[in-house]
Design an enzyme around this catalytic site. Structure first.
Site, mmCIF file in Angstrom:
data_model
loop_
_atom_site.group_PDB
_atom_site.id
_atom_site.type_symbol
_atom_site.label_atom_id
_atom_site.label_comp_id
_atom_site.label_asym_id
_atom_site.label_seq_id
_atom_site.Cartn_x
_atom_site.Cartn_y
_atom_site.Cartn_z
ATOM 1 N N GLN A 45 0.794 -1.218 0.000
ATOM 2 C CA GLN A 45 0.000 0.000 0.000
ATOM 3 C C GLN A 45 0.835 1.280 0.000
ATOM 4 O O GLN A 45 0.330 2.340 -0.355
ATOM 5 C CB GLN A 45 -0.953 -0.009 1.199
ATOM 6 C CG GLN A 45 -1.987 -1.127 1.109
ATOM 7 C CD GLN A 45 -2.892 -1.178 2.312
ATOM 8 O OE1 GLN A 45 -2.585 -1.839 3.301
ATOM 9 N NE2 GLN A 45 -4.014 -0.484 2.271
ATOM 10 N N ARG A 100 3.677 0.656 12.668
ATOM 11 C CA ARG A 100 3.327 -0.691 12.246
ATOM 12 C C ARG A 100 3.409 -0.753 10.727
ATOM 13 O O ARG A 100 2.772 0.024 10.024
ATOM 14 C CB ARG A 100 1.919 -1.047 12.719
ATOM 15 C CG ARG A 100 1.473 -2.418 12.221
ATOM 16 C CD ARG A 100 0.054 -2.736 12.657
ATOM 17 N NE ARG A 100 -0.360 -3.998 12.063
ATOM 18 C CZ ARG A 100 -1.370 -4.128 11.209
ATOM 19 N NH1 ARG A 100 -2.088 -3.080 10.843
ATOM 20 N NH2 ARG A 100 -1.674 -5.310 10.716
ATOM 21 N N HIS A 144 0.568 -9.222 5.080
ATOM 22 C CA HIS A 144 -0.530 -8.262 5.067
ATOM 23 C C HIS A 144 -1.255 -8.378 3.722
ATOM 24 O O HIS A 144 -1.124 -7.540 2.837
ATOM 25 C CB HIS A 144 -0.003 -6.842 5.265
ATOM 26 C CG HIS A 144 -1.086 -5.843 5.605
ATOM 27 N ND1 HIS A 144 -1.119 -5.164 6.805
ATOM 28 C CD2 HIS A 144 -2.168 -5.428 4.915
ATOM 29 C CE1 HIS A 144 -2.176 -4.354 6.828
ATOM 30 N NE2 HIS A 144 -2.828 -4.503 5.683
ATOM 31 N N ASN A 189 -2.117 -10.402 8.975
ATOM 32 C CA ASN A 189 -3.056 -9.302 9.157
ATOM 33 C C ASN A 189 -4.445 -9.730 8.709
ATOM 34 O O ASN A 189 -4.618 -10.265 7.602
ATOM 35 C CB ASN A 189 -2.626 -8.087 8.331
ATOM 36 C CG ASN A 189 -3.619 -6.949 8.418
ATOM 37 O OD1 ASN A 189 -3.708 -6.261 9.435
ATOM 38 N ND2 ASN A 189 -4.409 -6.752 7.361
ATOM 39 N N GLU A 190 -5.445 -9.479 9.572
ATOM 40 C CA GLU A 190 -6.847 -9.765 9.245
ATOM 41 C C GLU A 190 -7.015 -11.122 8.570
ATOM 42 O O GLU A 190 -7.600 -11.234 7.491
ATOM 43 C CB GLU A 190 -7.422 -8.677 8.334
ATOM 44 C CG GLU A 190 -7.602 -7.346 9.009
ATOM 45 C CD GLU A 190 -8.283 -6.314 8.130
ATOM 46 O OE1 GLU A 190 -8.610 -5.226 8.640
ATOM 47 O OE2 GLU A 190 -8.501 -6.590 6.921
ATOM 48 N N ASN A 331 -8.234 -5.350 14.380
ATOM 49 C CA ASN A 331 -8.545 -4.216 13.515
ATOM 50 C C ASN A 331 -10.031 -3.935 13.681
ATOM 51 O O ASN A 331 -10.868 -4.762 13.325
ATOM 52 C CB ASN A 331 -8.227 -4.525 12.052
ATOM 53 C CG ASN A 331 -6.749 -4.727 11.807
ATOM 54 O OD1 ASN A 331 -5.926 -4.563 12.707
ATOM 55 N ND2 ASN A 331 -6.402 -5.084 10.586
ATOM 56 N N TYR A 333 -13.287 -1.113 13.250
ATOM 57 C CA TYR A 333 -13.788 0.115 12.635
ATOM 58 C C TYR A 333 -15.215 0.470 13.054
ATOM 59 O O TYR A 333 -15.594 1.622 13.008
ATOM 60 C CB TYR A 333 -13.711 0.006 11.110
ATOM 61 C CG TYR A 333 -12.289 0.020 10.594
ATOM 62 C CD1 TYR A 333 -11.664 1.213 10.255
ATOM 63 C CD2 TYR A 333 -11.557 -1.164 10.455
ATOM 64 C CE1 TYR A 333 -10.356 1.239 9.789
ATOM 65 C CE2 TYR A 333 -10.251 -1.146 10.003
ATOM 66 C CZ TYR A 333 -9.652 0.060 9.668
ATOM 67 O OH TYR A 333 -8.353 0.081 9.219
ATOM 68 N N GLU A 399 -5.527 -1.522 13.919
ATOM 69 C CA GLU A 399 -6.126 -0.580 12.977
ATOM 70 C C GLU A 399 -7.401 -0.018 13.580
ATOM 71 O O GLU A 399 -8.225 -0.757 14.114
ATOM 72 C CB GLU A 399 -6.461 -1.243 11.631
ATOM 73 C CG GLU A 399 -5.259 -1.641 10.814
ATOM 74 C CD GLU A 399 -5.631 -2.210 9.455
ATOM 75 O OE1 GLU A 399 -6.767 -1.947 8.981
ATOM 76 O OE2 GLU A 399 -4.807 -2.925 8.862
ATOM 77 N N TRP A 442 -5.140 3.925 11.811
ATOM 78 C CA TRP A 442 -5.024 3.613 10.378
ATOM 79 C C TRP A 442 -5.631 4.769 9.590
ATOM 80 O O TRP A 442 -6.774 5.137 9.814
ATOM 81 C CB TRP A 442 -5.765 2.321 10.036
ATOM 82 C CG TRP A 442 -5.575 1.948 8.589
ATOM 83 C CD1 TRP A 442 -6.371 2.287 7.527
ATOM 84 C CD2 TRP A 442 -4.501 1.184 8.042
ATOM 85 N NE1 TRP A 442 -5.861 1.794 6.356
ATOM 86 C CE2 TRP A 442 -4.699 1.113 6.647
ATOM 87 C CE3 TRP A 442 -3.375 0.567 8.585
ATOM 88 C CZ2 TRP A 442 -3.821 0.433 5.793
ATOM 89 C CZ3 TRP A 442 -2.511 -0.107 7.741
ATOM 90 C CH2 TRP A 442 -2.743 -0.177 6.364
#
Length: 512
Positions: A45, A100, A144, A189-190, A331, A333, A399, A442
């Site tokens: 990213q 991170r 990731h 990740n996730e 993570n 949201y 995140e 994030w």
């Protein structure tokens, strides 16, 4: 497990008596001294330099170059590969205590197995050294959402047990070369969302799916592959954790964990079937990974609903996976409201969504009646759930952030209010006994978002992707976060107070 169901019901019934609104005023000093605040990105990213210095293609290169991200890709991204020194200085100016980031397996070992790329090794050594010399903790994720395309081509990536061996060998290279300076390692990740998006719906790489979940994939089985990939991911995580603990931890004194995506689920109504459905959603989202990691096996409801489609652990595997972490990372949201839809269990062919037997997708999209919520107290309730259901393990929030459209406006007041509310809710959770150890906003920069390319933004710093210099420009949220991190012993009451004091912050001070 019946005991976990009782815990979940207790939390729902008692939600009104728990302080869940967040604190209005707080400072960095209200958190423990060893609690760490940072921000994050990931390799594909932000790095760019996709075709430089021996890096091999990853599954994300193949996917983005197929045109499925509206023509966006990570070939250049934020160009952190060349701008890492400037970005680390920006982190220092912001007051970050930790950063991170992820290592690109494709940059370090281009073919996924075999020779290490010396240029890739040099880059990550340089980045880690730059962070360490500036007093910023490196928190490293090994996977990731991207892995070498060569391994997908060779044996199907995470659908094969060969991935366990290759991932462990890759981790060994990272521990051996970077572990003297990196104390916090995350294997995946996730993991739960990675398999759902890549092996059920197929709308993200490696694009495996089948009806009813997806119809645009050239391969896949949405009814079985998410569970098979998860099984191999858990075995790979456990293998890597055992390697670290047996070979490196005594000398390097670090910690290893795994990252999961988490909604806080609430029943749409107080009907028993909706309450049970919300609990079931937690089992399929979180328990799918956390139960094996804490208890050594998948949740009972998954075994009941899936039967032979759910792989079984041998006794050796169960013991290997159980307890194979020093911390869990989340993570988070927002929250989702859940409605029971047990009729899905009558479908002849079921995917992961149907196996949960809930009304999730329609409710998630029903924003008009506020069925999807970003109320900060959902984070507090999620942490309370982990405390009660899984023995209060060490947790890092890896995140947490708010999406906006990617534009040149630097006045992101909604993001300021989001961060203020969630950090306040986190403080409440800590005061209620949560074992949370750190918080990472994030994202540090506007970057290539895996769910929106360059159309959406989570960054503290704006980047005009058409600007050849990719200049970083601070948003109001960058000023707020910096103010919170640097101003010791002074309460922060969010946007209103900061707005009156922005004269002490200049955009020029942060610009690179």
């Amino acid at each position: 497990m019946l005991s976990l169901s009782h815990i979940f019901l207790f939390l729902l019934v008692n939600i009104s008596v728990v302080e869940v609104l967040g604190v209005d005023k707080f400072s960095r000093d209200d958190f423990p001294p060893d609690f760490v605040f940072g921000s994050g990105t990931s390799a594909y990213q932000v790095e760019g330099a996709a075709n430089e210095d021996g890096r091999g293609p990853s599954i994300w290169d193949s996917f983005s170059h197929s045109g499925k991200m509206h023509g966006d890709d990570g070939d250049i991204a934020c160009d952190q590969y060349h701008k890492y020194k400037d970005d680390v200085q920006l982190m220092v100016d912001t007051g970050l205590e930790a950063y991170r980031f992820s290592i690109s397996w494709s940059r370090l070992i281009p073919n996924g197995r075999g020779p290490v790329n010396p240029k890739g090794l040099q880059y990550y050594n340089n980045l880690i050294n730059e962070l360490s010399s500036n007093g910023i903790q490196p928190h490293v994720t090994l996977h990731h959402s991207d892995f070498p395309q060569a391994l997908e081509d060779k044996y199907g990536g995470w659908l094969s047990r060969e991935m366990v061996k290759d991932f462990t060998a890759y981790a060994d290279v990272c521990f051996r070369n970077f572990g003297d300076r990196v104390l916090h390692w995350t294997t995946m990740n996730e993991a739960n969302i990675f398999v759902k998006a890549g092996y059920e719906s197929g709308f993200l790489p490696p694009e495996h799916c089948s009806p009813p979940s997806g119809t645009n994939c050239s391969r896949g089985n949405s009814s079985t592959e998410p569970y098979l990939a998860t099984h191999h991911i858990l075995l790979a995580h456990a293998s890597v954790a055992r390697l670290y603990k047996e070979k490196y931890q005594d000398q390097q004194h670090g910690f290893i964990g795994i990252d999961l995506f988490a909604f806080w689920f609430l029943p749409l109504t107080n009907k028993t079937e909706d309450v049970i459905a919300a609990r079931r959603a937690m089992d399929f989202q979180i328990g799918w990974y956390a139960d094996p990691l804490v208890y050594g096996d998948y949740p009972d409801v998954m075994k009941k609903y899936l039967g032979s489609r759910l792989p079984a652990f041998t006794n050796f595997e169960s013991n290997l996976v159980k307890g194979s972490f020093d911390f869990l990372a989340l993570n988070y949201y927002g929250m989702l409201y859940i409605k029971d839809d047990s009729s899905k269990l009558n479908m002849e062919v079921r995917d992961l969504d149907a196996d949960m037997a809930i009304g999730l997708t329609a409710i998630q999209n029903d924003i008009s009646v506020n069925k999807f919520s970003i109320e900060p107290w959902g984070l507090q309730e999620l942490l309370e759930y982990f405390k009660q259901a899984y023995g209060n393990p060490p947790i890092y929030i890896h995140e947490n952030g708010k999406r906006s459209l990617h534009n040149s406006s630097l006045e992101d007041e909604p993001r300021v209010n989001y961060l203020h509310g969630h950090i306040g809710a986190l403080l409440n959770a800590l005061r209620n006994g949560s074992n949370t150890r750190g918080y990472f906003q994030w994202s540090f920069l506007d970057l290539f978002e895996l769910l929106g390319g360059y159309e959406s933004s989570y960054g503290l710093y704006y980047i005009d992707m058409d600007d050849p210099d990719l200049k970083r420009q601070p948003k109001l949220s960058a000023h707020w976060y910096s103010h919170f991190l640097k101003t010791k012993g002074v309460s922060s009451d969010g946007f209103i107070k900061l707005e009156k004091n922005l004269t002490s912050f200049s955009h020029a001070h942060f610009s690179q």
